[in-house]
Design a protein around this motif. Structure first.
Motif, mmCIF file in Angstrom:
data_model
loop_
_atom_site.group_PDB
_atom_site.id
_atom_site.type_symbol
_atom_site.label_atom_id
_atom_site.label_comp_id
_atom_site.label_asym_id
_atom_site.label_seq_id
_atom_site.Cartn_x
_atom_site.Cartn_y
_atom_site.Cartn_z
ATOM 1 N N ILE A 68 0.839 -1.198 0.000
ATOM 2 C CA ILE A 68 0.000 0.000 0.000
ATOM 3 C C ILE A 68 0.875 1.249 0.000
ATOM 4 C CG2 ILE A 68 -1.691 1.337 1.315
ATOM 5 C CD1 ILE A 68 -2.844 -1.264 2.334
ATOM 6 N N ARG A 69 1.946 1.226 0.779
ATOM 7 C CA ARG A 69 2.800 2.407 0.855
ATOM 8 C C ARG A 69 3.434 2.712 -0.502
ATOM 9 N NH1 ARG A 69 7.633 3.501 5.173
ATOM 10 N NH2 ARG A 69 5.972 2.966 6.646
ATOM 11 N N GLN A 70 3.768 1.679 -1.277
ATOM 12 C CA GLN A 70 4.363 1.905 -2.592
ATOM 13 C C GLN A 70 3.448 2.735 -3.473
ATOM 14 O OE1 GLN A 70 5.415 -1.884 -4.273
ATOM 15 N NE2 GLN A 70 7.149 -2.205 -2.893
ATOM 16 N N HIS A 71 2.146 2.461 -3.401
ATOM 17 C CA HIS A 71 1.180 3.252 -4.171
ATOM 18 C C HIS A 71 1.091 4.678 -3.613
ATOM 19 C CE1 HIS A 71 -0.467 0.156 -6.828
ATOM 20 N NE2 HIS A 71 -0.402 -0.681 -5.810
ATOM 21 N N MET A 72 1.100 4.798 -2.306
ATOM 22 C CA MET A 72 0.985 6.111 -1.680
ATOM 23 C C MET A 72 2.219 6.970 -1.944
ATOM 24 S SD MET A 72 -0.818 5.103 1.945
ATOM 25 C CE MET A 72 -1.136 6.817 2.355
ATOM 26 N N ASN A 73 3.376 6.326 -2.083
ATOM 27 C CA ASN A 73 4.608 7.061 -2.321
ATOM 28 C C ASN A 73 4.660 7.709 -3.701
ATOM 29 O OD1 ASN A 73 5.599 6.492 0.200
ATOM 30 N ND2 ASN A 73 6.913 4.810 -0.459
ATOM 31 N N ARG A 74 3.746 7.313 -4.574
ATOM 32 C CA ARG A 74 3.690 7.919 -5.907
ATOM 33 C C ARG A 74 2.904 9.220 -5.912
ATOM 34 N NH1 ARG A 74 1.770 2.185 -8.441
ATOM 35 N NH2 ARG A 74 3.722 1.026 -8.116
ATOM 36 N N GLN A 75 2.242 9.513 -4.809
ATOM 37 C CA GLN A 75 1.441 10.724 -4.732
ATOM 38 C C GLN A 75 2.326 11.942 -4.504
ATOM 39 O OE1 GLN A 75 -1.287 9.917 -1.532
ATOM 40 N NE2 GLN A 75 -2.687 8.756 -2.829
ATOM 41 N N SER A 76 1.844 13.072 -4.992
ATOM 42 C CA SER A 76 2.564 14.327 -4.773
ATOM 43 C C SER A 76 2.640 14.620 -3.274
ATOM 44 C CB SER A 76 1.835 15.466 -5.494
ATOM 45 O OG SER A 76 2.437 16.705 -5.214
ATOM 46 N N GLY A 77 3.814 15.043 -2.820
ATOM 47 C CA GLY A 77 3.969 15.394 -1.410
ATOM 48 C C GLY A 77 4.173 14.218 -0.490
ATOM 49 N N ALA A 78 4.451 13.033 -1.048
ATOM 50 C CA ALA A 78 4.597 11.832 -0.217
ATOM 51 C C ALA A 78 5.758 11.963 0.766
ATOM 52 C CB ALA A 78 4.790 10.601 -1.098
ATOM 53 N N ALA A 79 6.865 12.575 0.327
ATOM 54 C CA ALA A 79 8.037 12.701 1.208
ATOM 55 C C ALA A 79 7.717 13.548 2.427
ATOM 56 C CB ALA A 79 9.206 13.304 0.434
ATOM 57 N N LYS A 80 7.041 14.664 2.224
ATOM 58 C CA LYS A 80 6.706 15.549 3.344
ATOM 59 C C LYS A 80 5.700 14.882 4.280
ATOM 60 C CE LYS A 80 5.350 20.234 4.593
ATOM 61 N NZ LYS A 80 4.598 19.771 5.766
ATOM 62 N N THR A 81 4.719 14.191 3.704
ATOM 63 C CA THR A 81 3.728 13.501 4.531
ATOM 64 C C THR A 81 4.390 12.478 5.442
ATOM 65 O OG1 THR A 81 1.964 13.785 2.887
ATOM 66 C CG2 THR A 81 1.695 12.009 4.490
ATOM 67 N N LEU A 82 5.289 11.674 4.868
ATOM 68 C CA LEU A 82 5.961 10.649 5.655
ATOM 69 C C LEU A 82 6.877 11.280 6.700
ATOM 70 C CD1 LEU A 82 6.583 7.705 6.209
ATOM 71 C CD2 LEU A 82 8.259 7.749 4.349
ATOM 72 N N ALA A 83 7.628 12.307 6.304
ATOM 73 C CA ALA A 83 8.540 12.971 7.242
ATOM 74 C C ALA A 83 7.779 13.612 8.396
ATOM 75 C CB ALA A 83 9.371 14.021 6.512
ATOM 76 N N ASP A 84 6.652 14.229 8.098
ATOM 77 C CA ASP A 84 5.850 14.860 9.155
ATOM 78 C C ASP A 84 5.373 13.818 10.163
ATOM 79 O OD1 ASP A 84 6.159 17.343 8.037
ATOM 80 O OD2 ASP A 84 4.162 17.429 7.132
#
Length: 230
Positions: A68-84
């Motif tokens: 599931i995360r692999q699909h979510m990581n393709r979304q815009s802003g994924a890096a900031k979402t995960l880091a937050d």
């Protein structure tokens, strides 16, 4: 420090229903088989997006299966979402342990324990680093984790500074050094001087408690306002 605990105010069903209501489509139900199939695909895609939005909103990205995360990581802003989310979780742990470390003589919890607790979050930095646009975000995250790793240091005789058994220091040192180089590569206009000043100030504070500073490799190259990264 303000609490970072997240309140789960609604279930996914509630979230999905509210999302569906917001995006309601009044078009007639299709009768052609191809149209029915396409409508079903669109519905499933919307459900997946609703699920991803719910996961992000509830701060659960770090906990979902890798598929599931692999699909979510393709979304815009994924890096900031995960880091937050990593930062919020680390801040919560920092707050809980720091409160105990302020009473170290009674609780036995010190800066060493806070350092150990940060290892879990430091292990997740690479996941942010490798995402599109993730290098600057990962650098800032490590700077936050460095700050969280020593807690709220109290009076010099409180015992909160621990005994120097801080596993996170070497990891943070390495990550800051590596990410500083990478950040200069992808972001030539980055104000690295500001980062150096922040580290220097932090290191001076830590020295008062006998704790070695962070990013010695990078800091040594910044002496006199110069940087080997230039």
């Amino acid at each position: 420090m303000a609490s970072h605990k997240r309140v789960h105010s609604e279930s996914f069903n509630d979230y999905a229903q509210s999302s569906k209501a917001r995006k309601a489509d009044d078009s007639p139900t299709p009768s052609d088989p191809l149209e029915i199939a396409n409508a079903r695909i669109s519905s499933l895609e919307q459900q997946i997006q609703d699920l991803h939005d719910f996961i992000n909103a509830e701060g659960l990205t770090r906990s979902v299966p890798e598929s599931i995360r692999q699909h979510m990581n393709r979304q815009s802003g994924a890096a900031k979402t995960l880091a937050d989310q990593i930062g919020d979780a680390a801040a919560e742990v920092n707050e809980e342990l720091s409160d105990q470390a302020m009473r170290a003589r009674k609780t036995g919890v010190t800066s060493d324990d806070i350092s150990s607790a940060m290892m879990e979050f430091l292990a997740e930095v690479k996941g942010v680093w490798k995402l599109p646009g993730g290098i600057p975000i990962a650098f800032d995250l490590v700077m936050d984790l460095a700050r969280y790793s020593y807690g709220w240091l109290g009076d010099s005789d409180s015992g909160s500074e621990g005994y120097g058994n801080r596993p996170s220091d070497r990891v943070i040192d390495r990550l800051i050094s590596q990410l500083a180089v990478e950040r200069r590569r992808v972001e030539p206009s980055w104000n690295h001087v500001k980062a150096h000043e922040s580290l220097s100030k932090q290191n001076k504070h830590l020295a008062e408690y006998g704790i070695d500073g962070f990013a010695r490799t990078v800091s040594n190259s910044w002496q006199g306002g110069r940087s080997l990264l230039l």
